[in-house]
Design a protein around this motif. Structure first.
Motif, PDB file in Angstrom:
ATOM      1  N   VAL A  91      35.370  40.867  33.274  1.00  0.00           N
ATOM      2  CA  VAL A  91      36.589  40.115  33.570  1.00  0.00           C
ATOM      3  C   VAL A  91      36.966  40.460  34.993  1.00  0.00           C
ATOM      4  CG1 VAL A  91      39.020  39.788  33.008  1.00  0.00           C
ATOM      5  CG2 VAL A  91      37.382  40.203  31.175  1.00  0.00           C
ATOM      6  N   TRP A  98      41.145  34.089  36.333  1.00  0.00           N
ATOM      7  CA  TRP A  98      40.422  35.239  35.786  1.00  0.00           C
ATOM      8  C   TRP A  98      39.168  34.762  35.069  1.00  0.00           C
ATOM      9  CZ3 TRP A  98      41.481  40.138  37.031  1.00  0.00           C
ATOM     10  CH2 TRP A  98      42.710  40.371  37.646  1.00  0.00           C
ATOM     11  N   VAL A 100      35.619  35.174  32.927  1.00  0.00           N
ATOM     12  CA  VAL A 100      34.890  35.947  31.915  1.00  0.00           C
ATOM     13  C   VAL A 100      33.432  35.548  32.071  1.00  0.00           C
ATOM     14  CG1 VAL A 100      34.507  36.322  29.455  1.00  0.00           C
ATOM     15  CG2 VAL A 100      36.831  35.985  30.318  1.00  0.00           C
ATOM     16  N   ILE A 111      37.083  30.418  32.672  1.00  0.00           N
ATOM     17  CA  ILE A 111      38.086  30.908  33.617  1.00  0.00           C
ATOM     18  C   ILE A 111      39.457  30.683  33.001  1.00  0.00           C
ATOM     19  CG2 ILE A 111      39.121  30.620  35.902  1.00  0.00           C
ATOM     20  CD1 ILE A 111      36.388  29.867  36.954  1.00  0.00           C
ATOM     21  N   PHE A 112      40.295  31.706  33.058  1.00  0.00           N
ATOM     22  CA  PHE A 112      41.624  31.656  32.465  1.00  0.00           C
ATOM     23  C   PHE A 112      42.698  31.826  33.537  1.00  0.00           C
ATOM     24  CE2 PHE A 112      38.714  33.018  29.209  1.00  0.00           C
ATOM     25  CZ  PHE A 112      39.127  32.311  28.078  1.00  0.00           C
ATOM     26  N   LYS A 115      45.096  37.156  33.134  1.00  0.00           N
ATOM     27  CA  LYS A 115      44.132  38.218  32.835  1.00  0.00           C
ATOM     28  C   LYS A 115      44.158  38.549  31.339  1.00  0.00           C
ATOM     29  CE  LYS A 115      42.701  42.809  34.239  1.00  0.00           C
ATOM     30  NZ  LYS A 115      42.980  43.960  35.090  1.00  0.00           N
ATOM     31  N   ALA A 118      41.939  36.229  29.505  1.00  0.00           N
ATOM     32  CA  ALA A 118      40.542  36.500  29.843  1.00  0.00           C
ATOM     33  C   ALA A 118      40.029  37.738  29.113  1.00  0.00           C
ATOM     34  CB  ALA A 118      40.390  36.662  31.347  1.00  0.00           C
TER      35      ALA A 118
END
Length: 144
Positions: A91, A98, A100, A111-112, A115, A118
């Motif tokens: 991560v 964020w 992964v 992608i998030f 955090k 993720a």
């Protein structure tokens, strides 16, 4: 029981043909390593989907040419599958949010925005693969 493109688990029937071929290859390698059927199939399918999403067109073309990779070079296939399965999830922060991704992968799986999201996704993936999560700070340093 080794699977092939004519005889494979029904759960793979809706996969793209090349993705299915990769899943069969990985599943056969997992079975050869002693994984039970009920674990090998979902792991293989998940890893094949990731491979297909991240593989270059050249890699895909080369894989199409292989008759039955599991039969041609069993040691190499087992080694590659072990790397996929045992690889840690990472991560880290990117320009888009964020990310992964599997350690060593060229592209993130997802992608998030946060955090927290993720890390939760990475932990779920890592649990399925029996690996761990490497979490990085926004400045790029590893959290121990």
């Amino acid at each position: 029981m080794a699977w092939n493109m004519k005889d494979y688990p029904t759960s793979m029937k809706n996969m793209k043909q090349l993705e299915r071929k990769k899943a069969i290859d990985i599943a056969n390698a997992l079975l050869a390593d002693g994984y039970p059927y009920d674990r090998a199939i979902p792991i293989a399918m998940s890893q094949a989907e990731k491979w297909y999403a991240n593989a270059s067109e050249k890699e895909k073309r080369e894989f199409v040419k292989e008759d039955n990779p599991s039969k041609n070079d069993q040691h190499d296939v087992n080694e590659r599958s072990a790397k996929l399965i045992n690889a840690n999830e990472v991560v880290k922060h990117t320009d888009n949010g964020w990310a992964v991704m599997t350690e060593g992968a060229k592209k993130p799986s997802e992608i998030f925005d946060t955090k927290k999201e993720a890390v939760a996704a990475a932990k779920g993936i890592a649990k399925n693969k029996r690996s761990c999560v490497k979490e990085y700070r926004k400045d790029g340093s590893l959290i121990d």
